[in-house]
Scaffold this motif. Structure first.
Motif, PDB file in Angstrom:
ATOM      1  N   PRO A  17      10.987  22.370  -2.717  1.00 49.82           N
ATOM      2  CA  PRO A  17      11.084  21.535  -3.953  1.00 49.82           C
ATOM      3  C   PRO A  17      12.612  21.173  -4.131  1.00 49.82           C
ATOM      4  O   PRO A  17      12.884  20.112  -5.058  1.00 49.82           O
ATOM      5  CB  PRO A  17      10.856  22.526  -5.137  1.00 49.82           C
ATOM      6  N   THR A  18      13.527  21.619  -3.308  1.00 53.85           N
ATOM      7  CA  THR A  18      14.868  21.175  -3.315  1.00 53.85           C
ATOM      8  C   THR A  18      15.149  20.160  -2.353  1.00 53.85           C
ATOM      9  O   THR A  18      16.296  19.612  -2.080  1.00 53.85           O
ATOM     10  CB  THR A  18      15.761  22.512  -3.069  1.00 53.85           C
ATOM     11  N   SER A  19      14.070  19.760  -1.569  1.00 49.52           N
ATOM     12  CA  SER A  19      14.283  18.709  -0.749  1.00 49.52           C
ATOM     13  C   SER A  19      14.365  17.264  -1.339  1.00 49.52           C
ATOM     14  O   SER A  19      14.048  16.855  -2.375  1.00 49.52           O
ATOM     15  CB  SER A  19      12.888  18.313   0.222  1.00 49.52           C
ATOM     16  N   PRO A  20      15.629  16.355  -0.646  1.00 49.95           N
ATOM     17  CA  PRO A  20      15.994  15.123  -1.401  1.00 49.95           C
ATOM     18  C   PRO A  20      14.625  14.295  -1.430  1.00 49.95           C
ATOM     19  O   PRO A  20      13.794  14.364  -0.798  1.00 49.95           O
ATOM     20  CB  PRO A  20      16.922  14.930  -0.297  1.00 49.95           C
ATOM     21  N   LEU A  21      14.787  13.100  -2.266  1.00 49.47           N
ATOM     22  CA  LEU A  21      13.793  12.250  -2.293  1.00 49.47           C
ATOM     23  C   LEU A  21      13.785  11.464  -1.108  1.00 49.47           C
ATOM     24  O   LEU A  21      14.777  10.941  -0.773  1.00 49.47           O
ATOM     25  CB  LEU A  21      13.912  11.638  -3.490  1.00 49.47           C
ATOM     26  N   ARG A  22      12.885  11.169  -0.472  1.00 46.65           N
ATOM     27  CA  ARG A  22      12.647  10.556   0.708  1.00 46.65           C
ATOM     28  C   ARG A  22      11.432   9.803   0.832  1.00 46.65           C
ATOM     29  O   ARG A  22      10.175  10.087   0.725  1.00 46.65           O
ATOM     30  CB  ARG A  22      12.839  11.544   1.892  1.00 46.65           C
ATOM     31  N   THR A  23      11.677   8.496   1.486  1.00 44.21           N
ATOM     32  CA  THR A  23      10.361   7.400   1.648  1.00 44.21           C
ATOM     33  C   THR A  23      10.228   7.170   2.974  1.00 44.21           C
ATOM     34  O   THR A  23      11.278   7.037   3.593  1.00 44.21           O
ATOM     35  CB  THR A  23      10.830   6.423   0.511  1.00 44.21           C
ATOM     36  N   ALA A  24       9.187   6.920   3.500  1.00 40.28           N
ATOM     37  CA  ALA A  24       8.628   6.453   4.719  1.00 40.28           C
ATOM     38  C   ALA A  24       8.128   5.109   4.588  1.00 40.28           C
ATOM     39  O   ALA A  24       7.247   4.740   3.760  1.00 40.28           O
ATOM     40  CB  ALA A  24       7.805   7.409   5.703  1.00 40.28           C
ATOM     41  N   VAL A  25       8.520   4.093   5.185  1.00 38.29           N
ATOM     42  CA  VAL A  25       8.177   2.892   5.022  1.00 38.29           C
ATOM     43  C   VAL A  25       7.457   2.482   6.339  1.00 38.29           C
ATOM     44  O   VAL A  25       8.239   2.752   7.460  1.00 38.29           O
ATOM     45  CB  VAL A  25       9.193   1.651   4.580  1.00 38.29           C
ATOM     46  N   MET A  39       0.858  -1.329  -0.065  1.00 38.21           N
ATOM     47  CA  MET A  39      -0.073  -0.046   0.090  1.00 38.21           C
ATOM     48  C   MET A  39       0.846   1.278  -0.028  1.00 38.21           C
ATOM     49  O   MET A  39       1.909   1.350   0.640  1.00 38.21           O
ATOM     50  CB  MET A  39      -0.993   0.098   1.263  1.00 38.21           C
ATOM     51  N   GLU A  40       0.699   2.216  -0.728  1.00 41.66           N
ATOM     52  CA  GLU A  40       1.491   3.466  -1.038  1.00 41.66           C
ATOM     53  C   GLU A  40       0.490   4.626  -0.971  1.00 41.66           C
ATOM     54  O   GLU A  40      -0.514   4.683  -1.476  1.00 41.66           O
ATOM     55  CB  GLU A  40       2.187   3.226  -2.170  1.00 41.66           C
ATOM     56  N   SER A  41       0.973   5.639  -0.473  1.00 43.37           N
ATOM     57  CA  SER A  41       0.443   6.982  -0.548  1.00 43.37           C
ATOM     58  C   SER A  41       1.690   8.194  -0.661  1.00 43.37           C
ATOM     59  O   SER A  41       2.597   7.687  -0.461  1.00 43.37           O
ATOM     60  CB  SER A  41      -0.192   7.288   0.733  1.00 43.37           C
ATOM     61  N   THR A  42       1.330   9.183  -1.311  1.00 38.58           N
ATOM     62  CA  THR A  42       2.077   9.964  -1.809  1.00 38.58           C
ATOM     63  C   THR A  42       2.136  11.478  -0.906  1.00 38.58           C
ATOM     64  O   THR A  42       0.735  11.615  -0.498  1.00 38.58           O
ATOM     65  CB  THR A  42       2.163  10.518  -3.100  1.00 38.58           C
ATOM     66  N   ASN A  43       2.896  12.218  -0.521  1.00 35.26           N
ATOM     67  CA  ASN A  43       2.888  13.356   0.124  1.00 35.26           C
ATOM     68  C   ASN A  43       3.900  14.449  -0.461  1.00 35.26           C
ATOM     69  O   ASN A  43       5.091  13.994  -0.907  1.00 35.26           O
ATOM     70  CB  ASN A  43       3.058  13.274   1.406  1.00 35.26           C
ATOM     71  N   LYS A  44       3.505  15.380  -0.447  1.00 34.96           N
ATOM     72  CA  LYS A  44       4.491  16.726  -1.144  1.00 34.96           C
ATOM     73  C   LYS A  44       5.336  17.011   0.157  1.00 34.96           C
ATOM     74  O   LYS A  44       5.180  17.289   1.162  1.00 34.96           O
ATOM     75  CB  LYS A  44       3.625  18.015  -1.617  1.00 34.96           C
ATOM     76  N   VAL A  45       6.589  17.204  -0.145  1.00 24.88           N
ATOM     77  CA  VAL A  45       7.764  17.711   0.750  1.00 24.88           C
ATOM     78  C   VAL A  45       7.522  19.098   0.743  1.00 24.88           C
ATOM     79  O   VAL A  45       6.964  19.965   0.078  1.00 24.88           O
ATOM     80  CB  VAL A  45       9.053  17.070   0.149  1.00 24.88           C
ATOM     81  N   SER A  46       8.158  19.700   1.758  1.00 27.23           N
ATOM     82  CA  SER A  46       7.968  21.114   2.388  1.00 27.23           C
ATOM     83  C   SER A  46       8.711  21.921   1.199  1.00 27.23           C
ATOM     84  O   SER A  46       8.406  23.130   1.233  1.00 27.23           O
ATOM     85  CB  SER A  46       8.583  21.391   3.525  1.00 27.23           C
ATOM     86  N   ASP A  88       8.013  12.559   0.237  1.00 26.70           N
ATOM     87  CA  ASP A  88       7.222  12.486  -1.058  1.00 26.70           C
ATOM     88  C   ASP A  88       6.320  11.005  -1.291  1.00 26.70           C
ATOM     89  O   ASP A  88       5.694  10.839  -2.369  1.00 26.70           O
ATOM     90  CB  ASP A  88       8.045  12.623  -2.179  1.00 26.70           C
ATOM     91  N   ARG A  89       6.839  10.160  -0.495  1.00 24.33           N
ATOM     92  CA  ARG A  89       6.168   8.706  -0.713  1.00 24.33           C
ATOM     93  C   ARG A  89       6.006   8.105   0.511  1.00 24.33           C
ATOM     94  O   ARG A  89       7.035   7.979   1.541  1.00 24.33           O
ATOM     95  CB  ARG A  89       7.192   7.886  -1.643  1.00 24.33           C
ATOM     96  N   ILE A  90       5.085   7.544   0.908  1.00 20.15           N
ATOM     97  CA  ILE A  90       4.757   6.673   2.152  1.00 20.15           C
ATOM     98  C   ILE A  90       4.241   5.201   1.582  1.00 20.15           C
ATOM     99  O   ILE A  90       3.315   4.994   1.077  1.00 20.15           O
ATOM    100  CB  ILE A  90       3.688   7.188   3.126  1.00 20.15           C
ATOM    101  N   ILE A  91       4.967   4.144   2.271  1.00 16.54           N
ATOM    102  CA  ILE A  91       4.663   2.670   1.675  1.00 16.54           C
ATOM    103  C   ILE A  91       4.270   2.203   3.047  1.00 16.54           C
ATOM    104  O   ILE A  91       4.975   2.252   3.970  1.00 16.54           O
ATOM    105  CB  ILE A  91       5.866   2.064   1.086  1.00 16.54           C
ATOM    106  N   ILE A  92       3.307   1.321   3.048  1.00 20.74           N
ATOM    107  CA  ILE A  92       2.745   0.673   4.406  1.00 20.74           C
ATOM    108  C   ILE A  92       3.100  -0.841   4.031  1.00 20.74           C
ATOM    109  O   ILE A  92       2.634  -1.391   3.162  1.00 20.74           O
ATOM    110  CB  ILE A  92       1.191   1.008   4.561  1.00 20.74           C
ATOM    111  N   VAL A  93       3.697  -1.330   4.902  1.00 22.89           N
ATOM    112  CA  VAL A  93       3.899  -2.920   4.760  1.00 22.89           C
ATOM    113  C   VAL A  93       3.434  -3.502   5.723  1.00 22.89           C
ATOM    114  O   VAL A  93       3.785  -3.127   7.194  1.00 22.89           O
ATOM    115  CB  VAL A  93       5.754  -3.164   4.765  1.00 22.89           C
TER     116      VAL A  93
END
Length: 412
Positions: free
Chosen positions: A10-18, A1-8, A360-365
Motif C-alpha cells: 500500500p505504500t508503493s508509489p503510483l505507477r502506470t504501465a503504458v 484501453m485500460e486495466s487496473t492491478n493492485k500493487v504489492s 496500479d494501472r495498465i494502459i494499452i495504446v
C-alpha cells in the motif's frame, strides 16, 4: 484501453504501465513507443531508458518518466512496447494479391466515403488481370512456331475436347449407354461444326483477334474476383474502348485526301447521322483497333505500363504495408502459425505486467493493425483469467460509484 492491478504494497508509489502496440509497415523497435511518449508528455519531461523487468529482451528497453503530476498525485509512468514486426516473415506478393481479390469479392461494404477506394482497387486489379492476359497471349503467339494465328489458341483446345467427346460417344454406344451416347454425339457434332467454321471462315480470325483477350480476362476476373469484379471489368472495358476508339478514329482521319480536303470532309467526315454512308468508326473496326485486342498496339503499351505501376506500388506500399494485414487477416493455413505466435507473445507480455505487481494501472495504446492485435490480446487474456475474477453481482456498488463519478481536472 485500460486495466487496473493492485500493487504489492500500500505504500508503493503510483505507477502506470503504458503498453504500446505498433501498426503495419516497416516498423523499427522503440520507434512507435518513443512517438507516443513524446506526444503525451509535456515538453522537457525527462525519460529514463532501462531494460525491461526480465532483462531478457535488451532490444526493447523501457522508457520511464518519473514524478508526473496528476489529479491523484505524483505518478511514475513506464512505456513498454509490444514489438511484433519481426514475427511477420516476408510476405509474398501473391499473398497480398490473393487477399485483395478476396476483398473485392466481398463488394463495396465500407462507408460511403470509402466505397470509392473499393471501386478504384477493383478497377486496377481487373485492368492488371487483363494486362497479364494480353501480354501472355502475345508471348505465346510470338514464341511458338506453331501458333502463328491467335485463333489456333481457341481451335486447338476445342479440337482436343471434340476428339475426347467423340471417343466417349463411340465407347458409350458400344456399351449401349444411350443417354450418354446421344449427348456426346450432339456435343461432338456442334464442336466439329464450330471447328469447321473457325478454320474456313476468315471472319472468325478477326473476331478472335479482337475478343479473345478481353473474354479470357473476364473469365479469370470472374473466378478471382466474383461477379462484382466482372462487372467492374466490363465497365472498365467500355470506358477504355470509348476513349480509345475516339483516338483511333482521329488517327484514321489524319489520312485525308490531301488533294481535295474539303470534298473528303463532306463525303466521309461530316455528321449526317441518318445517312447510311456515314460510318465514322468503320475503319477502326476493320483494322481491329479495339481496346485489349491482339491487333491494337496501344492496349499492349497500356498493359505494360499497368504492370510496371503495379510492381512499383507493390514494392513501395503493398508488400511492405498491406503485407502484414494480408498475413494477419487472411484465413489461410500458412498464416495461422504467425497469428498464433503474435497473440501468444502479446498475452505473455500483458500477463507479465500484471504479475509483476508493480502497477496500479495498465494502459494499452494501439495503432492500425496493432488495434486488432490489442483486441485479440485482451480477449485471450480475459479468457485466461475470467474464472478468477469476482462475481459481477458483487461489484454493483463499485460500478454505480463509477457511473456517478465526476472527475475534476485542473486546467494549467
Amino acid at each position: 484501453m485500460e486495466s487496473t492491478n493492485k500493487v504489492s504494497s500500500p505504500t508503493s508509489p503510483l505507477r502506470t504501465a503504458v503498453l504500446v502496440i505498433h501498426g503495419i509497415g516497416n516498423q523499427r523497435a522503440l520507434e512507435t513507443v518513443r512517438g507516443v511518449a513524446s506526444a503525451v508528455l509535456k515538453p522537457g519531461t525527462k525519460l529514463w531508458l532501462h531494460p525491461e523487468m526480465s532483462g531478457v529482451d535488451v532490444d526493447l528497453s523501457v522508457l520511464t518518466a518519473t514524478g508526473i503530476e496528476t489529479v491523484e498525485g505524483r505518478r511514475d509512468v513506464d512505456f513498454h512496447e509490444f514489438y511484433w514486426a519481426h514475427l511477420m516473415s516476408e510476405t509474398r506478393a501473391i499473398a497480398v494479391l490473393l487477399w485483395l481479390f478476396e476483398l473485392v469479392r466481398k463488394g463495396p461494404l465500407l462507408k460511403k466515403g470509402l466505397n470509392a477506394v473499393w471501386w478504384g482497387t477493383a478497377a486496377f486489379l481487373a485492368t492488371g488481370v487483363a494486362s497479364v492476359t494480353l501480354i501472355l497471349l502475345h508471348l505465346i503467339q510470338r514464341l511458338s512456331e506453331i501458333v502463328d494465328e491467335v485463333a489456333a489458341l481457341v481451335l486447338a483446345p476445342i479440337f482436343v475436347i471434340c476428339t475426347a467427346i467423340a471417343y466417349a460417344a463411340i465407347s458409350s454406344t458400344i456399351e449401349r449407354a444411350w443417354k450418354i451416347s446421344i449427348r456426346a454425339i450432339i456435343i461432338s457434332i456442334l464442336l466439329a461444326a464450330f471447328l469447321h467454321f473457325g478454320i474456313n471462315y476468315r471472319e472468325f480470325y478477326h473476331y478472335t483477334d479482337i475478343f479473345l483477350p478481353p473474354t479470357l480476362s473476364g473469365l479469370i476476373v470472374l473466378v478471382a474476383m466474383g461477379r462484382r469484379g466482372l462487372l467492374v471489368w466490363f465497365l472498365v472495358y467500355l470506358i477504355i474502348n470509348c476513349s480509345l476508339m475516339v483516338i483511333q478514329n482521329a488517327r484514321w482521319q489524319v489520312w485525308w485526301d490531301r488533294s481535295n480536303i474539303l470534298a473528303d470532309i463532306l463525303k466521309n467526315h461530316w455528321i449526317p447521322f441518318f445517312t447510311p454512308e456515314w460510318q465514322p468508326f468503320w475503319h477502326v473496326w476493320h483494322e481491329g483497333w479495339i481496346a485489349w485486342s491482339m491487333t491494337e498496339h496501344w492496349s499492349t503499351t497500356i498493359a505494360c505500363w499497368t504492370l510496371v505501376l503495379y510492381f512499383a506500388l507493390n514494392a513501395v506500399f503493398l508488400q511492405s504495408f498491406l503485407g502484414d494485414a494480408a498475413r494477419y487477416f487472411r484465413n489461410s493455413p500458412g498464416n495461422v502459425a504467425v497469428r498464433r505466435e503474435i497473440r501468444k507473445q502479446a498475452v505473455a507480455t500483458l500477463a507479465a505486467l500484471h504479475e509483476s505487481a508493480s502497477y496500479d494501472r495498465i494502459i494499452i495504446v494501439a495503432h492500425s493493425l496493432g488495434s486488432v492485435i490489442g483486441y485479440d490480446m485482451l480477449r485471450s487474456y480475459f479468457s485466461r483469467i475470467c474464472n478468477n475474477l469476482p462475481n459481477p453481482r458483487d461489484l454493483d456498488a463499485d460500478i454505480e460509484q463509477l457511473d456517478t463519478l465526476i472527475l475534476i481536472i485542473p486546467v494549467t
